[in-house]
Design a protein around this motif. Structure first.
Motif, short mmCIF file in Angstrom:
data_model
loop_
_atom_site.label_atom_id
_atom_site.label_comp_id
_atom_site.label_asym_id
_atom_site.label_seq_id
_atom_site.Cartn_x
_atom_site.Cartn_y
_atom_site.Cartn_z
N ASP A 148 -3.28 12.64 -2.07
CA ASP A 148 -4.46 12.42 -1.18
C ASP A 148 -5.00 10.91 -1.21
O ASP A 148 -5.92 10.56 -0.68
N ARG A 191 -5.80 7.44 8.51
CA ARG A 191 -5.38 8.85 8.76
C ARG A 191 -5.80 9.62 10.07
O ARG A 191 -7.04 9.65 10.30
N PHE A 211 -9.85 3.58 5.19
CA PHE A 211 -9.79 3.16 3.71
C PHE A 211 -10.07 1.56 3.68
O PHE A 211 -9.06 0.74 4.30
N VAL A 255 -1.26 3.36 5.87
CA VAL A 255 -1.73 4.72 5.41
C VAL A 255 -3.49 4.39 5.05
O VAL A 255 -3.90 5.48 4.72
N VAL A 267 -4.91 6.79 -1.51
CA VAL A 267 -4.36 5.47 -0.89
C VAL A 267 -4.40 4.54 -2.15
O VAL A 267 -5.50 4.35 -2.89
N GLU A 308 1.04 -1.16 0.18
CA GLU A 308 0.01 -0.04 0.06
C GLU A 308 0.76 1.31 -0.09
O GLU A 308 2.01 1.21 0.70
N TYR A 309 0.47 2.34 -0.68
CA TYR A 309 1.08 3.46 -0.72
C TYR A 309 0.14 4.81 -0.69
O TYR A 309 -1.04 4.72 -1.09
N LEU A 310 0.58 5.76 -0.17
CA LEU A 310 -0.25 7.04 -0.04
C LEU A 310 0.59 7.97 -1.21
O LEU A 310 1.42 8.39 -0.78
#
Lengths: 305, 241, 806
Positions: free
Chosen positions: B62, C744, C49, C741, B64, B57-59
């Motif tokens: 804004d 948040r 998320f 992530v 994801v 996973e990566y941000l």
């Protein structure tokens, strides 16, 4: 709805060959039968690929009536059937009859007589076509059953090819009947196929059920847990006959009306075999179903062997 | 006709049905696992896990990005592990399907050699049987005209299997469709493997060994190994010993 | 659901709040994606998320427990930008009704609050009546006391700044959602709202849903294809169990539980049967006596007569105002007031809030019967870690239960479809379906009463009780029978015939029905309609995927509730392309309409919202315990000491258990600065009793984790994979840190508020997997339902120095 498509060396022809080879290995007892019908299936597929489709303007269809169960050919003026293919039958006889002579030595002599009658014009091609649709036609020296079998095999590629075009006209319309949406005949085979869904989410594993027309080989989707003869949906009234080692071959029988239809479950198959070959391979199952008192919805040419 | 998998990661939701059904079909017991701060479990392929869904996973700004990668043997067309093998018949390629199969003779292979030859880090050693093991394309099933278990189980259309030409066609179609939303989408090592992954982003974001040249072996890239360049040399060396 | 699953595909916008539909309702989600394919924006508003977010058009993170602030802002946006469906709002809702001048709203409180009892006297939340006994209205909607103006004034306080600082959602994101969803206010557009436990498990749970109803009514999205308010119910048959009342406060078919204040049937019916003087209002609940009497006849058969209130006299009566829900059941048990009980298919020692208290409470039982597949934290509470089994007196009986696939019966899906499922395998060993156990045990009890007598035997012996459990027979009894030859209109029904639909149920004892809603589901001619799998439909029905002959939906096979609101006053569909019903040639076509009457403007026409007394949908809803219009209140445990909307911090009516083990952290308690939310996960089912005993699933998800943002982890010096201690004022839980992530930090009132999330499926009976997350949560609940606030608690976390649970 799907329909067979065959070009020489096409996936369809390849499917026939692969299916024949696989069936002969897996069910050695059927080898003679496969050897007899296999070349016929292949020749028919090639003939179908080169046959003319529906010619002229597409028939005018009333979508509403179709949805209510009036099949394509029944919507045509005067209840006219498939278009006359007799002009092509002489050529077809030259291709198919020699194959049949090789395959079925017991009736080879009769087939040779038939071949000559066609070549000499003694049997008018219109009469041959009529025989292919079940009319009684006399040819001296040829038994009625042999004539009916040969004639129906001769017209079949043309019927199937025309049906492909007709089926395409109604592919997006709902059809809930157990009879063929093109020609109104009964199915002699069914198949469970994986269907792919364009939406990117969960798809059913069991596969959708398709019935296959005994006359024109059209396929149409049909409700899975139900008897195509009497509509029975009660799980207690429906049963599946199958052999433990070939679970993908089934005879879907109904204990209410005592009918059955063969069914090939392709849900987890890598290669989906040609359905004519598959139906032939299921002959032992078909005989078993009949022995238990169930009647088929429509018979196969080999069904009474 | 050689067979191929198309694994469309854009359709994968990491339900892990493939991971579970693989080991159930093969009769493998559950391995003891620990939560280590990720849903990815077991952490890596094991001798009882030939299939593993990898999570990353990566941000980005804004947004994801959450990627799933159902990792398994690529069944390379010219397999470096086979090239690296020193025992005849320990690693074979099934002629009908193209499946790369490890036999009981792998007991005599040097595990590290075989593992390091694999550009995708797939082979594992079974400590009990001493055999080197990995996905065998469910060859028992495929020979019986049945789909590999992971494909049969997948309800999302992520796992596909069939004739290589059919899979290549499907792969090309899906790539075009996916590129509309994800311009960086690509098919991983399509020419050289029988397990083709469709990814929506840079392959290394999915898994270190998603593609062959992502890692880099000393002296020679794994991509070059994949090409089988070393194979004849190694065989000859072995024969001379 | 007002609508049903396939209908979601008709939506022009999909708002998913308080639900992780892709993971927990994957089949339902297929229809969300169908809508998305056709261009509908899919909006996911959720603290975390998830895979739902990944498949949505956009995800907006929101602090747990601030949904009303979020939606209040949307109401303001819709009203001030005039994006509402004016004709619909004016004609079909109570927007024009004049509210009593005794009603007021000041600083977060509605009129009529009794601070001592923490309940409202709702009498001032009423409408002004004219001399004819009808509600006074102002069709111009200008009267400052009309509902529309009150609503506008109420939500005018929900400006972007206040909403943003409360919810932690940026103003840009707020506007993005408001704009996308409010676009469905056009007559030919529809938006659907999907929710699940993320909305219900709050002290303002019911008002969360109320506010979504207000939004949907303003946008004209109720009664139309692709619209509605759609609760995604779970596999445990939540819809069916609600309809058939596995709840303390209602009887099957949504009738109030009798209480001691209603001494006989007449009093009960008088108190529960609304009346209207408006001839255009159907006031369907005016039929309650027919349904209640039929229910009593089904229970008591021939012994129920007019003389004994058809058996009403034998029913147990609750104490007025008493709460018998989960929270208070265990509170009574903790206080030693419960001696024994049956626990079927639920695992309260794991799934109920404040598990420490629940587990302690179980020790006070003399006996407990557990019907289960596996040993659970409940069945084995007496040998849990840290207790001396010898000191626990409770005798526990384990009844092995059949698995779902080992029994036949019905499940009601969220779309109210009654679906029959067949038995796939025989129950293993001695295990039995719960229905069989219940019938056999009750028959044994009846035999004992017959042999030995006992106090007040009538309720037990007068029951019309079966010899054996036959699901099909129960289904028929749910539908109902004629108890004697009965003439209705000019049609004669013989005794023993099935009643064809609830309009035929009677209040004189001539009919029986376990549940009026399901009357019509079993047909004399067509049999068990739950088994129906007919896909036939008309082209009009096909356009909206109605499938009216597939299974059967209550009520009366109506697939879209309130569908009379999908047409104008003359019966013409607002959206002809996706018409639900239409008035054609003097009759309704399409779905089963909400009653046979002609359209509203015609002679004999009726208002569309037939279930409310006044026939209009309730923007102002006088029925709820905590206010006629939803108002933002903080959760019972909140990280803030005050909020922007009023001086009333939390719901003044919330239900709260008050034992020594029911502690709550103070607002903004510095010891517990972090918000905790809890949830299910894909690999484990509910409390995990089944799936933790399935090794490959345990391999994939072996241990309890806590999801947290990288920012929080850094603040606390926690590395991904570290074991941490999560601590609330009620307990401590060990879990593995999952730094991600996908969570948040929120900017709330100008400072960072962290939120963490934990699954609740791990329990000590599975070694080293962790133990109940619910040891952290509190026994506070919504005032209307007492559903506990699992979704928002206050905690703190730290790195563990010693690990015992994992």
């Amino acid at each position: 709805m799907t329909s067979p498509s065959t070009q020489p060396g096409s996936p369809s022809l390849r499917a026939i060959e692969t299916a024949l080879a696989r069936a002969a290995t897996e069910v050695p007892a059927l080898a003679p039968l496969l050897a007899a019908f296999g070349p016929l299936f292949a020749a028919r597929a090639e003939l179908r690929a080169s046959a003319p489709g529906w010619s002229g303007p597409a028939p005018a269809l009333d979508a509403e009536r179709f949805t209510q169960g009036v099949f394509v050919l029944a919507q045509m003026e005067h209840g006219q059937g498939f278009q006359d293919m007799s002009a092509h039958l002489a050529q077809a006889a030259q291709t198919l009859l020699p194959v049949m002579v090789q395959s079925f030595p017991a009736v080879a002599q009769e087939l040779n007589i038939l071949s000559e009658a066609i070549a000499s014009g003694a049997l008018p091609l219109e009469d041959l076509a009529a025989a292919g649709f079940g009319e009684t036609v006399q040819v001296p020296g040829v038994g009625a059953e042999t004539l009916a079998f040969a004639a129906s095999e001769l017209v079949r590629p043309f019927v199937e090819r025309q049906a492909q075009d007709l089926l395409a006209l109604v592919k997006d319309l709902p059809w809930r009947q157990a009879l063929c949406p093109v020609c109104g005949n009964a199915p002699d085979m069914s198949v469970l196929r994986r269907t792919s869904d364009s939406s990117e989410f969960i798809q059913a594993h069991g596969g959708q059920r398709f019935l296959r027309c005994s006359c024109c080989a059209s396929e149409w989707a049909y409700k899975r847990v139900s008897c195509p003869t009497c509509g029975c949906e009660d799980p207690d009234g429906l049963m599946v006959l199958r052999a433990p080692i070939r679970l993908f071959e089934r005879a879907d029988a109904c204990t209410r009306c005592n009918t059955f239809i063969l069914c090939l479950d392709t849900g987890e198959m890598v290669d989906i075999p040609d359905l004519d070959v598959a139906a032939l391979t299921m002959l032992p199952l078909e005989l078993q179903a009949k022995a238990q008192g169930y009647a088929p919805l429509a018979r196969h040419p080999w069904g009474d062997l | 006709m050689p067979k191929a998998f198309l694994i469309d990661t854009t359709r994968c939701t990491a339900c892990r049905g493939c991971q579970v059904s693989c080991k159930e079909w093969k009769g493998f017991p559950a391995v003891p696992t620990k939560q280590r701060g990720t849903h990815q479990n077991p952490p890596d392929l094991t001798h009882y896990n030939f299939k593993l869904v990898r999570f990353s996973e990566y941000l980005e700004g804004d947004t994801v990005k959450w990627y799933f990668f159902p990792d398994q043997c690529r069944h390379c067309i010219d397999a470096p592990c086979k090239g690296a093998s020193s025992i005849d018949g320990s690693i074979i390629q099934d002629a009908a399907t193209g499946a790369i199969l490890y036999t009981e003779k792998t007991v005599k292979e040097d595990f590290e050699t075989i593992r390091s030859a694999c550009p995708y880090d797939i082979p594992r050693k079974d400590p009990k049987t001493k055999r080197i093991v990995k996905c065998n394309m469910c060859i028992d099933r495929v020979q019986a005209n049945k789909l590999p278990m992971c494909v049969k189980t997948c309800a999302l259309g992520a796992m596909n299997f069939g004739d290589r030409d059919v899979m290549l066609k499907l792969a090309a179609e899906r790539l075009v469709a996916v590129q509309k939303d994800f311009p960086a989408a690509q098919l991983c090592d399509m020419e050289s493997v029988s397990t083709i992954y469709l990814v929506a982003d840079t392959p290394s974001k999915y898994h270190k060994f998603a593609v062959a040249d992502a890692s880099g072996a000393p002296g020679m890239t794994r991509k070059e190994m994949l090409a089988g360049l070393l194979a004849p040399l190694r065989k000859t060396t072995k024969q001379l010993q | 659901m007002t609508n049903h699953f396939t209908d979601i595909a008709n939506a022009d916008a999909v708002l998913i709040m308080g639900s992780n539909a892709a993971e927990h309702h994957p089949i339902a989600f297929k229809w969300v994606l169908k809508a998305k394919e056709k261009g509908a924006p899919v909006i996911h508003v959720d603290p975390k998320f998830s895979r739902t977010s990944a498949r949505s058009t956009f995800h907006v993170p929101l602090r747990s427990g601030t949904d009303i602030a979020f939606m209040g802002g949307m109401v303001k946006y819709i009203l001030e930008n005039e994006l509402y469906f004016k004709e619909y709002v004016a004609e079909y809702t109570n927007s024009a009704f004049i509210v009593s001048d005794k009603f007021s709203f000041k600083d977060g409180m509605f009129s009529g609050y009794n601070a001592e009892k923490k309940v409202y006297d709702k009498s001032s939340w009423s409408f002004e009546m004219d001399g004819a006994g009808q509600v006074k209205r102002d069709p111009s909607l200008k009267n400052p006391r009309c509902v529309f103006q009150l609503l506008k004034a109420h939500y005018s306080r929900y400006d972007l700044d206040k909403v943003s600082e409360t919810t932690g959602v940026t103003k840009e994101n707020l506007l993005k959602v408001y704009k996308a969803f409010a676009a469905t206010g056009k007559p030919d557009k529809a938006g659907t709202v999907l929710y699940a436990l993320g909305w219900t498990q709050h002290t303002v749970g019911v008002q969360n849903i109320r506010l979504s109803a207000i939004i949907q009514l303003l946008l004209g999205n109720i009664g139309v294809a692709g619209g509605g308010i759609n609760a995604l119910r779970g596999e445990p048959n939540v819809q069916g169990s609600s309809d058939h009342a596995i709840l303390y406060h209602i009887l099957p078919g949504y009738h109030a539980m009798p209480h001691a204040g209603w001494a006989n049937l007449a009093e009960y019916l008088k108190a529960n049967t609304p009346v209207t003087k408006d001839p255009m209002s159907v006031n369907w609940w005016g039929n309650r006596p027919k349904y209640m009497v039929s229910l009593l006849k089904a229970w008591f058969g021939d012994t129920g007569t007019e003389a004994n209130g058809f058996g009403y006299d034998w029913l147990p009566k609750a104490e007025p105002g008493e709460d018998y829900s989960y929270i208070f059941l265990f509170d009574r048990m903790y206080k030693g007031k419960v001696r024994g009980g049956f626990v079927y298919g639920t695992n309260p020692a794991q799934s109920a809030p404040n598990s420490h208290k629940v587990r302690k409470a179980l020790e006070n039982l003399d006996w407990m019967v557990v019907g289960e597949l596996h040993h659970t934290e409940t069945s084995d509470f007496w040998r849990r870690p840290g207790v001396d089994s010898k000191k626990i007196k409770t005798e526990v009986f384990m009844l092995p239960s059949a698995q779902r696939g080992e029994k036949e019966g019905s499940v009601s899906n969220s779309g109210r479809w009654l679906m029959w499922h067949y038995k796939a395998a025989e129950p293993m060993g001695q295990s039995k379906p719960m229905g069989v156990m219940a019938v056999e045990i009750m028959n044994a009890v009846r035999d004992l009463y017959k042999q030995e007598g006992g106090a007040f035997p009538e309720p037990v012996l007068n029951l019309d009780w079966p010899e054996t459990y036959q699901p099909e027979e129960i289904t028929k009894k749910i539908n109902g029978y004629f108890t004697r030859d009965t003439k209705i209109g000019d049609k004669l029904y013989k005794k023993g015939q099935l009643v064809p639909g609830f309009p035929n149920l009677q209040a004189d004892g001539s009919t029986s029905s376990y549940n009026w809603l399901y009357c019509g589901g079993y047909s004399e001619t067509e049999g068990n309609l739950a088994k129906r799998r007919n896909l036939t439909q008309t082209p009009m029905q096909a356009k909206i995927k109605l499938f009216p002959l597939f299974s059967w939906a209550w009520p009366l096979n109506r697939r879209v509730l309130y569908n009379r609101a999908s047409v104008d006053k003359n019966g013409n569909p607002y959206n002809p392309a996706k018409a639900v019903i239409a008035w054609q040639d003097g009759k309704w076509v399409g779905d089963v309409p909400d009653g046979p009457w002609p359209p509203m403007a015609m002679k004999g026409g009726k208002y569309p919202f037939i279930m409310t007394t006044e026939g209009h949908a309730q923007l102002f809803g006088p029925g709820r315990e905590d206010g006629p219009m939803p108002e933002h209140y903080e959760p019972a445990e909140t990280p803030v000491k005050s909020h922007a909307f009023s001086g009333q911090l939390s719901n003044p009516c919330m239900k709260k258990a008050t034992s020594d083990m029911d502690l709550l952290a103070d607002p903004g308690d510095p010891r517990f600065p972090i918000v905790l939310t809890t949830y299910s996960m894909t690999e484990h089912w509910c409390g995990g009793g089944d799936t933790r005993n399935t090794p490959p699933l345990l391999e994939a998800e072996p241990q309890l984790y806590v999801e947290m943002s990288p920012q929080l982890a850094k603040e606390k010096g926690i590395q991904n994979g570290d074991v941490v201690v999560v601590e609330s004022i009620r307990g401590k839980v060990e879990a593995v840190a999952m730094v991600t992530v996908r969570l948040r930090p929120f900017m709330v009132q100008g400072r960072i508020v962290h939120e963490i999330g934990m699954p609740f499926c791990f329990g000590w009976t599975t070694p080293k997997c962790g133990d109940a997350t619910n040891r952290l949560t509190s026994s506070v609940g919504d005032p209307n339902t007492t559903i506990p606030e699992y979704k928002a608690s206050l905690v703190n976390i730290r790195k563990a120095t010693k690990v015992t649970e994992l």
